[in-house]
Design a protein around this motif. Structure first.
Motif, PDB file in Angstrom:
ATOM      1  N   MET A   1       0.849  -1.197   0.000  1.00 28.27           N
ATOM      2  CA  MET A   1       0.000   0.000   0.000  1.00 28.27           C
ATOM      3  C   MET A   1       0.878   1.238   0.000  1.00 28.27           C
ATOM      4  O   MET A   1       1.862   1.316   0.710  1.00 28.27           O
ATOM      5  CB  MET A   1      -0.895   0.003   1.238  1.00 28.27           C
ATOM      6  CG  MET A   1      -1.869   1.165   1.260  1.00 28.27           C
ATOM      7  SD  MET A   1      -2.944   1.067   2.716  1.00 28.27           S
ATOM      8  CE  MET A   1      -1.812   1.653   3.983  1.00 28.27           C
ATOM      9  N   THR A   2       0.509   2.163  -0.824  1.00 25.94           N
ATOM     10  CA  THR A   2       1.221   3.439  -0.860  1.00 25.94           C
ATOM     11  C   THR A   2       0.249   4.556  -0.500  1.00 25.94           C
ATOM     12  O   THR A   2      -0.888   4.557  -0.952  1.00 25.94           O
ATOM     13  CB  THR A   2       1.808   3.699  -2.262  1.00 25.94           C
ATOM     14  OG1 THR A   2       2.720   2.640  -2.592  1.00 25.94           O
ATOM     15  CG2 THR A   2       2.554   5.024  -2.308  1.00 25.94           C
ATOM     16  N   LEU A   3       0.727   5.456   0.333  1.00 24.98           N
ATOM     17  CA  LEU A   3      -0.068   6.625   0.695  1.00 24.98           C
ATOM     18  C   LEU A   3       0.451   7.814  -0.094  1.00 24.98           C
ATOM     19  O   LEU A   3       1.650   7.947  -0.310  1.00 24.98           O
ATOM     20  CB  LEU A   3       0.047   6.912   2.187  1.00 24.98           C
ATOM     21  CG  LEU A   3      -0.396   5.798   3.129  1.00 24.98           C
ATOM     22  CD1 LEU A   3      -0.080   6.183   4.569  1.00 24.98           C
ATOM     23  CD2 LEU A   3      -1.874   5.510   2.979  1.00 24.98           C
TER      24      LEU A   3
ATOM     25  N   GLN B   1       4.596  10.786  -1.948  1.00 24.52           N
ATOM     26  CA  GLN B   1       4.202   9.404  -1.683  1.00 24.52           C
ATOM     27  C   GLN B   1       5.115   8.770  -0.645  1.00 24.52           C
ATOM     28  O   GLN B   1       6.290   9.093  -0.561  1.00 24.52           O
ATOM     29  CB  GLN B   1       4.286   8.567  -2.975  1.00 24.52           C
ATOM     30  CG  GLN B   1       3.226   8.919  -3.995  1.00 24.52           C
ATOM     31  CD  GLN B   1       3.205   7.946  -5.157  1.00 24.52           C
ATOM     32  OE1 GLN B   1       4.244   7.404  -5.535  1.00 24.52           O
ATOM     33  NE2 GLN B   1       2.045   7.728  -5.729  1.00 24.52           N
TER      34      GLN B   1
ATOM     35  N   GLU C   1       5.280   4.958   2.175  1.00 28.35           N
ATOM     36  CA  GLU C   1       4.679   3.680   2.554  1.00 28.35           C
ATOM     37  C   GLU C   1       3.886   3.774   3.857  1.00 28.35           C
ATOM     38  O   GLU C   1       2.969   3.004   4.091  1.00 28.35           O
ATOM     39  CB  GLU C   1       5.763   2.609   2.706  1.00 28.35           C
ATOM     40  CG  GLU C   1       6.491   2.281   1.402  1.00 28.35           C
ATOM     41  CD  GLU C   1       5.564   1.657   0.366  1.00 28.35           C
ATOM     42  OE1 GLU C   1       4.790   0.756   0.722  1.00 28.35           O
ATOM     43  OE2 GLU C   1       5.598   2.095  -0.802  1.00 28.35           O
TER      44      GLU C   1
ATOM     45  N   GLU D   1       2.242   6.502   7.112  1.00 29.94           N
ATOM     46  CA  GLU D   1       1.794   7.865   7.373  1.00 29.94           C
ATOM     47  C   GLU D   1       2.907   8.696   7.998  1.00 29.94           C
ATOM     48  O   GLU D   1       3.062   9.876   7.689  1.00 29.94           O
ATOM     49  CB  GLU D   1       0.574   7.825   8.303  1.00 29.94           C
ATOM     50  CG  GLU D   1      -0.083   9.184   8.468  1.00 29.94           C
ATOM     51  CD  GLU D   1      -1.383   9.106   9.272  1.00 29.94           C
ATOM     52  OE1 GLU D   1      -2.314   8.427   8.819  1.00 29.94           O
ATOM     53  OE2 GLU D   1      -1.433   9.695  10.357  1.00 29.94           O
TER      54      GLU D   1
ATOM     55  N   GLU E   1      -4.466   9.914   0.364  1.00 31.76           N
ATOM     56  CA  GLU E   1      -5.162   8.923  -0.459  1.00 31.76           C
ATOM     57  C   GLU E   1      -4.334   7.649  -0.476  1.00 31.76           C
ATOM     58  O   GLU E   1      -3.117   7.680  -0.434  1.00 31.76           O
ATOM     59  CB  GLU E   1      -5.302   9.439  -1.895  1.00 31.76           C
ATOM     60  CG  GLU E   1      -6.080  10.734  -2.000  1.00 31.76           C
ATOM     61  CD  GLU E   1      -5.971  11.341  -3.406  1.00 31.76           C
ATOM     62  OE1 GLU E   1      -4.930  11.183  -4.057  1.00 31.76           O
ATOM     63  OE2 GLU E   1      -6.957  11.959  -3.844  1.00 31.76           O
ATOM     64  N   GLU E   2      -5.012   6.507  -0.563  1.00 31.70           N
ATOM     65  CA  GLU E   2      -4.317   5.230  -0.715  1.00 31.70           C
ATOM     66  C   GLU E   2      -4.295   4.884  -2.189  1.00 31.70           C
ATOM     67  O   GLU E   2      -5.299   4.963  -2.868  1.00 31.70           O
ATOM     68  CB  GLU E   2      -5.039   4.116   0.052  1.00 31.70           C
ATOM     69  CG  GLU E   2      -4.866   4.224   1.558  1.00 31.70           C
ATOM     70  CD  GLU E   2      -5.609   3.097   2.283  1.00 31.70           C
ATOM     71  OE1 GLU E   2      -5.950   2.094   1.636  1.00 31.70           O
ATOM     72  OE2 GLU E   2      -5.850   3.256   3.485  1.00 31.70           O
TER      73      GLU E   2
END
Ligand code: ZN
Length: 59
Positions: free
Chosen positions: A1-3, A21, A23, A25, A57-58
């Motif tokens: 998942m990337t934030l 971006q 990985e 928060e 956003e994910e």
């Protein structure tokens, strides 16, 4: 998942198109703080942090 955070969504008036971006928060907020300096923001206030978190956003 990337934030990711689209800077232009945090502050539409900036017209900034940078997308930060990370990985996690924690890492994301660090990168946002670094990018904020490009806008002359040297301190990430709780208000700004809340704005940024609201724009995460994910992907
Ligand atoms: Zn920006």
């Amino acid at each position: 998942m990337t934030l990711q955070v689209n800077c232009g969504k945090v502050n539409p008036e900036s017209g900034c198109t940078v997308i930060v971006q990370a990985e996690t928060e924690e890492e994301l907020m660090q990168k946002v703080a670094v990018h904020a300096k490009d806008h002359g923001i040297t301190e990430v206030t709780p208000e700004l942090m809340a704005q940024v978190k609201g724009a995460i956003e994910e992907v």
